[in-house]
Design an enzyme around this catalytic site. Structure first.
Site, PDB file in Angstrom:
ATOM      1  N   GLN A   1     -26.587 -14.970  28.279  1.00  0.00           N
ATOM      2  CA  GLN A   1     -25.877 -15.593  27.151  1.00  0.00           C
ATOM      3  C   GLN A   1     -24.708 -14.705  26.736  1.00  0.00           C
ATOM      4  O   GLN A   1     -23.910 -15.095  25.894  1.00  0.00           O
ATOM      5  CB  GLN A   1     -26.818 -15.745  25.953  1.00  0.00           C
TER       6      GLN A   1
ATOM      7  N   HIS B   1     -22.627 -18.796  28.438  1.00  0.00           N
ATOM      8  CA  HIS B   1     -21.829 -18.927  27.211  1.00  0.00           C
ATOM      9  C   HIS B   1     -20.379 -18.506  27.422  1.00  0.00           C
ATOM     10  O   HIS B   1     -19.652 -18.276  26.449  1.00  0.00           O
ATOM     11  CB  HIS B   1     -22.464 -18.114  26.077  1.00  0.00           C
TER      12      HIS B   1
ATOM     13  N   LEU C   1     -36.570  -5.273  21.636  1.00  0.00           N
ATOM     14  CA  LEU C   1     -36.825  -4.117  20.788  1.00  0.00           C
ATOM     15  C   LEU C   1     -38.128  -4.316  20.018  1.00  0.00           C
ATOM     16  O   LEU C   1     -38.907  -3.382  19.812  1.00  0.00           O
ATOM     17  CB  LEU C   1     -35.649  -3.960  19.819  1.00  0.00           C
TER      18      LEU C   1
END
Ligand code: APR
Length: 260
Positions: free
Chosen positions: A113, A131, A228
Site C-alpha cells: 500500500q 496505491h 509493532l
C-alpha cells in the site's frame, strides 16, 4: 523430507503454523506504512502519523485536488522530497522480503500500500504498488506515466502528449480504485490450503487491502500479522509477530527459509 522446526525465537503458535507450510508454498505479502517507519518515513494513523498533521479530506481525494490543486501538489511534493533524503533507505525488513523472493522455492508476491519506492530499492521484483507510486507523475489527459523526482505543478508539461497542466501525483486517492486489483484478486483466489499470507505494518483500516486476509483465509492459507503491536483486526489472523519490523521481518524470513 519433513520440515525443520522453525527457530525458537518465534512465538510457539506461529512456529506451529509455519510447520504446516510446504517449502514451495505460494506466499502473498501485504505491506503498509509501518514497514517504512524505521527508514524514517511517517505512518498515517499512529499518534505522530500524517493524518494527525493534515486532514486527508484536504489532500488525498479527487475533490481536494479539484478544489485546491496547489495544496495537494504541495503535500505530495513535500513527501517526494522527504523520500529523496539520502537518510531514507530500505531497512532490514525491506531487504529481508527481497531475500525471501530470491531464495524461497515457491512464488512470492509482494503487494504494497506504500507509495515509497523502498521495496523496489531493496530489490523486490514481483511487486504491486496498489496505491500508486510517489516517484511517478500521471497525465490525466493521455494517461501517460512518467518517472518524477522534482516538484509537480500546474505549469508542467506531459512528456508524452505535450499538454500543460494535466500532471498529477500517481497516487490512488480515497474514493479511487486501487491499481492491479484483478491481478491481486487472481493471486488471492489461486491460494491453496497451507499457502501463506503475511500482513506487515498496516493498521488494516483501508479497504480493499484490509479484506485480503479474509480472502486468503477462505482459501485455506495460513495468515500471519506482523506489526509493532496487535491491530484491531489481529483476530482475523492465525498468528501474530509483534515488534519493530526491522527485527521481526528478518526473523520471520529466516524461519521461512529454514523450512525444508
Ligand atoms: N514496525 C512494524 N509496524 C509498525 C512500525 C514498525 N516499526 N511502526 C508502526 N507500525 C504499524 C502501526 O502499529 C500501524 O498498525 O504500522 C501500522 C501503520 O498503519 P497506518 O498508519 O494506518 O498505515 P497503512 O495501514 O499503511 O495505511 C493504509 O491508508 O491513508 C492511507 O493510502 C494510505 O496506504 C495508506 C493506507
Amino acid at each position: 523430507m519433513s520440515p525443520l522446526p522453525a527457530p525458537a525465537s518465534l512465538p510457539d503458535d506461529l512456529a506451529r503454523h509455519l510447520r504446516r507450510l510446504r517449502p514451495d508454498a505460494a506466499i502473498i505479502i501485504l505491506t503498509g506504512a509501518g514497514i517504512s517507519r524505521e527508514s524514517g518515513l511517517h505512518t498515517f494513523r499512529d499518534a505522530d502519523g500524517i493524518w494527525a498533521q493534515v486532514r486527508l479530506e484536504d489532500v488525498a481525494t479527487p475533490g481536494a485536488f479539484a478544489r485546491d490543486p496547489d495544496k495537494v501538489q504541495g503535500f505530495y511534493n513535500a513527501r517526494r522530497q522527504a523520500l529523496l533524503d539520502p537518510a531514507v533507505q530500505p531497512n532490514p525488513a525491506h531487504h529481508a522480503l527481497a531475500r525471501l523472493e530470491r531464495e524461497w522455492q515457491g512464488p512470492v508476491l509482494l503487494v504494497t500500500q506504500n507509495v515509497d519506492d523502498l521495496h523496489d530499492r531493496a530489490g523486490s521484483t514481483d511487486l504491486i504498488a496498489m496505491h500508486g507510486e510517489l516517484m511517478k507523475a500521471r497525465c490525466t489527459e493521455c494517461g501517460g506515466l512518467h518517472p518524477w523526482t522534482g516538484d509537480l505543478s500546474d505549469t508542467d508539461t506531459c512528456p508524452a502528449c505535450g499538454r500543460v497542466g494535466y500532471l498529477r501525483p500517481h497516487i490512488v486517492w480515497f474514493g479511487e480504485m486501487p491499481l492491479f486489483m484483478d491481478r491481486i484478486g487472481d493471486a488471492l483466489e489461486a491460494m491453496e490450503p497451507n499457502d501463506l499470507f503475511i500482513s506487515i505494518g498496516t493498521s488494516g483500516n483501508v479497504y480493499p487491502a484490509a479484506g485480503f486476509v479474509a480472502e486468503a483465509r477462505a482459501a485455506g492459507a495460513v495468515t500471519v500479522e506482523v506489526n509493532l503491536e496487535a491491530t484491531d483486526g489481529a483476530h482475523l489472523f492465525h498468528s501474530g509477530l509483534y515488534g519493530p519490523a526491522s527485527q521481526t521481518v528478518p526473523a520471520l524470513v529466516d524461519a521461512l527459509l529454514a523450512i525444508r
